[in-house]
Design a protein around this motif. Structure first.
Motif, short mmCIF file in Angstrom:
data_model
loop_
_atom_site.label_atom_id
_atom_site.label_comp_id
_atom_site.label_asym_id
_atom_site.label_seq_id
_atom_site.Cartn_x
_atom_site.Cartn_y
_atom_site.Cartn_z
N UNK A 141 49.36 22.55 16.61
CA UNK A 141 50.70 22.81 16.09
C UNK A 141 50.67 24.07 15.21
N UNK A 142 51.72 24.87 15.33
CA UNK A 142 51.86 26.08 14.52
C UNK A 142 53.20 26.01 13.78
N UNK A 143 53.17 26.35 12.50
CA UNK A 143 54.40 26.48 11.71
C UNK A 143 54.28 27.74 10.88
N UNK A 144 55.32 28.55 10.87
CA UNK A 144 55.21 29.79 10.12
C UNK A 144 56.55 30.41 9.83
N UNK A 145 56.50 31.48 9.03
CA UNK A 145 57.70 32.23 8.70
C UNK A 145 57.32 33.69 8.49
N UNK A 146 58.30 34.56 8.64
CA UNK A 146 58.06 35.99 8.44
C UNK A 146 59.33 36.64 7.91
N UNK A 147 59.18 37.40 6.83
CA UNK A 147 60.30 38.13 6.24
C UNK A 147 60.39 39.50 6.89
#
Length: 798
Positions: free
Chosen positions: A643-649
């Motif tokens: 599983x992958x969870x992420x964010x990017x501004x």
């Protein structure tokens, strides 16, 4: 055995309540800002009154509390922090006991504030050692939603069209409210979470591999729904109103009044809804002598009026002792109607009859809860004792009238009615004690008793030729379900260099009895189990971490899986319970890796679960074409995935976040000589994008997809949905207008095909159609904070 476990529980309670802190002469206090929030890392200096020499100094902890060692004498304090006026406290005398200064308020420096702009907002996702925290209150797609719809927006969590909650592909997940069982989630109705307004939810905690501190219930972990409760000083809160199409009207308020000696919090939510839905299916029956089939279409409207009220107070008996009383009252008046149309065909595909079945159901629910919490802190930081009591009283009454008419004159029409009453009473006692040791160590011990009784009365009646109501044979029973669970745990952890670890073991004694009074079937079971857990975290640098964890889990049969029958609206598809079900046991393993950048974060997790005594719902069909779904213990299951969870501004005003879960599930099962094995690969993903313009206007959209997957009897087809919303700040930042659209493409449907030796069935079902909602939120003494709205991960090693 029950007496032994109860003795252990009482022993743990007596040990924790006699915990003592180290004695010494100390000066303590807590530094607050004008909102009543603790100020972390403020500088506290202690000076000798006689010559103004510096004696000692300290910095406040994250909660704003400080402790300074001192000898007998006269002193004064100077407390300072950036952008606040320095505060001096004179005439502090230390004699033969500690000095507690209590709460100390700092005033903001107006000149500095004109020059400093602080932009901070709680991250959408925070990561702790054993759980992930999703702050959902600001998610625009949740405006006007209920708690079930809020959960469906959480990575790793899926809520199907019937309201069943699953985590990483498994429905064996424990759901709590404010860390405790609740009557809203404890009885059989999958519609329970739909009665709780999403506007009352502050955050959701997802615990995929719980430590020994938590209940061992749930194969894949725990989902904890945390309701709103403000902690700022003064009067503050929020008001929400919404209107939507199809009919969706409601409102909620959260109000908090905090004074020096107490904190009063209350919330209330009301909703009037109508949810139209539909479905269709095709079923064929065949054997050596005959073949026939039928098409079924269903249209329904579910809705009604619901209320939720919560009231509580924190009493600050001393600066270290808090007593909390909280109550919840929920009542709903549901009105549901459905029409099913069956079209029957013979072996040549020729129509033989059309049957129309109409149902008019009234459903009344009442849930009452009382909770008491005692919280004691000590001189030593992080030393804590808590004692909890909770009482739950729930009632769910369903009454239906059904009329079935056939266009075949030789087939008699049917006039039927059903009654289903469920009553639950639950008592919960719990105590937990944590004691720090060394520089980073923590020892924990606790006990718990969860005593639960459910009474269920169910019957189906049919109007006979004499116009008298007669009970339909085999559809009448009275179930008493008693579940008493006693638990005790011990756990310890510390940090050595870059390595943090936590080891624990939990013992649970289960005493479960089912009594089918009408048929005099009594099934009593008791068993004692140990559930170890281990968590390790290694910090390579400040920007990336590695985590390993293990826990043993149990999934006890759900109460409604033990009932003889649940529902009679579709007389050709019945759910039959199994009072002889045994619990599942699971070994759960997980490895997580977190990488952080200046503008983004990525959490990667690999997990593996091995389960025995797996419970699956077996679909069977008899010679009349009627189907029944019965849960059975069928064998073992291996499941693993990544599983992958992420964010990017992307920009200051544009943030992307997403999750992806891929898993393989291998089931090796058998029941009554039939093989129920399956091997499936499946994946799901959710992508969300949020834009903020001029700090007043924001836009958010998200897309979710679940791939097809095999089951033990067939295949679940893919599903997807697209949500969007935009918000506009008004009234000088005190209010926000939000428009949201859920399932804009109207594609959120459950589609599957199953088959057996003598049948084939394919179905499509939509619980509710697309929803549009207009909401208004007004904040009372709570300015909306500007700044980062991304999904950074925090506090990984705590």
């Amino acid at each position: 055995m029950k007496k032994v476990c109860l003795f252990i529980f009482l022993l743990v309670l007596s040990i924790t309540t006699t915990a003592q802190s180290n004695k010494g002469l100390k000066i303590t206090g807590t530094v607050y800002d004008e909102n009543g929030d603790g100020i972390p890392y403020a500088s506290v200096a202690l000076y000798n009154s006689s010559d103004s020499s510096l004696v000692a100094g300290a910095a406040t902890n994250p909660a704003g509390t400080f402790t300074i060692d001192a000898h007998s004498g006269k002193y004064y304090l100077a407390i300072s922090f950036l952008s606040y006026r320095t505060k001096t406290m004179a005439n502090i005398t230390v004699t033969n006991k500690d000095v507690a200064l209590g709460e100390i308020a700092l005033q903001a420096d107006a000149e500095l504030l004109n020059e400093v702009v602080i932009e901070a907002e709680k991250s959408q996702m925070e990561l702790k050692l054993d759980k992930r925290i999703f702050n959902v209150a600001k998610d625009m797609s949740n405006k006007g939603a209920n708690a079930a719809e809020v959960l469906d927006n959480i990575p790793s969590v899926t809520v199907d069209v019937e309201g069943n909650v699953s985590l990483r592909g498994s429905e064996n997940v424990r759901i709590l409210i404010d860390g405790k069982p609740s009557g809203l989630t404890g009885i059989s109705s999958t519609d329970a979470l739909r009665q709780l307004q999403g506007d009352m939810v502050e955050k959701v905690e997802v615990i995929t591999n719980p430590s020994a501190r938590y209940d061992a219930e749930g194969e894949v972990g725990i989902i904890n729904i945390v309701l709103k409760k403000e902690k700022r000083k003064g009067i503050n809160g929020s008001i929400d109103v919404n209107a939507g199409y199809p009919d969706n009207y409601g409102g909620a308020f959260n109000l908090n009044i905090r004074r020096k000696a107490f904190n009063l919090f209350t919330s209330y939510g009301v909703r009037l809804r109508e949810r139209p839905g539909s479905g269709k299916s095709y079923q064929q029956y065949f054997d050596a002598d005959t073949t026939f089939s039928y098409d079924r279409t269903r249209t329904h409207t579910r809705g009604g009026f619901s209320n939720n009220m919560r009231l509580g107070t924190d009493l600050y008996l001393t600066d270290k002792t808090t007593l909390t009383f909280a109550g919840m009252y929920s009542i709903s008046d549901g009105s549901n109607d459905a029409q099913l149309v069956y079209k029957d065909y013979n072996s040549l595909g020729q129509a033989t009859q059309t049957v129309v079945r109409d149902e008019d159901e009234q459903e009344d629910k009442v849930n009452k809860e009382l909770a008491i919490n005692y919280r004691q802190t000590f001189e030593k930081e992080d030393q804590l004792l808590t004692i909890d009591f909770k009482y739950i009283d729930s009632e769910d009454l369903e009454a239906s009238e059904l009329i079935e008419v056939s266009d075949d004159a030789t087939v008699p029409n049917l006039n039927q009615r059903t009654s289903n009453t469920e009553n639950e009473e639950r008592y919960l006692f719990q105590t937990d004690y944590t004691h720090p040791f060394g520089e980073e160590g923590m020892f924990e011990i606790g006990g718990k008793a969860n005593l639960r009784t459910i009474n269920n009365k169910y019957k189906v009646e049919e109007l006979d030729n004499d116009a008298q109501w007669a009970i339909l044979e085999g559809f009448n029973n009275d179930l008493e379900y008693i579940e008493d669970i006693y638990a005790a745990y011990v756990m310890a952890g510390t940090k050595t260099g870059n390595l943090s670890y936590q080891l624990g073991v939990r013992a649970e004694y289960s005493d479960v009895t089912t009594n089918l009074r009408a048929t005099n079937q009594v099934n009593q079971r008791d068993y004692l189990n140990l559930f170890p857990s281990a968590h390790f975290s290694y910090e390579f640098k400040k920007d990336h971490f590695l985590q390993l964890s293990y826990s043993r889990r149990i999934s006890r049969p759900r109460f409604w899986w033990l009932l003889p029958f649940v529902g009679f609206s579709d007389s050709r598809n019945l759910f039959g319970g199994n009072p002889n079900l045994n619990p599942e046991y699971t070994h759960s393993n997980e490895m997580g890796y977190l990488k952080q950048w200046e503008k983004g974060s990525l959490l990667s997790s690999f997990y593996y679960r091995y389960s025995t005594g797996v419970i699956d719902r077996i679909f069977t069909t008899d010679s009349t074409g009627a189907s029944r779904i019965i849960p059975q213990n069928i064998g073992i299951r291996n499941a693993y995935g990544i599983e992958f969870s992420g964010s990017y501004e992307v920009k200051e005003w544009w943030n992307l976040s997403g999750s992806y879960n891929f898993f393989r599930q291998i089931t090796d099962g058998e029941w009554e000589g039939t093989d129920y094995s399956a091997d499936t690969y499946a994946w799901s993903t959710r992508v969300s994008s949020k834009w903020n313009f001029q700090r007043k206007f924001s836009l958010q959209t998200s897309f979710k997809y679940d791939s097809p997957r095999n089951s033990t009897q067939g295949r679940h087809r893919s599903s997807y949905n697209w949500d969007a919303g935009f918000g506009l700040d008004v009234l000088k930042g005190n209010g926000t207008i939000t428009f949201s659209a859920r399932d804009m493409l109207n594609t959120r449907k459950r589609r599957f095909a199953i088959s057996g030796d003598n049948f084939y069935n394919e179905s499509e079902f939509q619980w509710r159609s697309r929803q549009f909602t207009l909401s208004f939120n007004y904040r009372i003494n709570q300015k909306k904070k500007a700044g980062n709205r991304g999904g950074n991960f925090e506090d990984f090693g705590e």
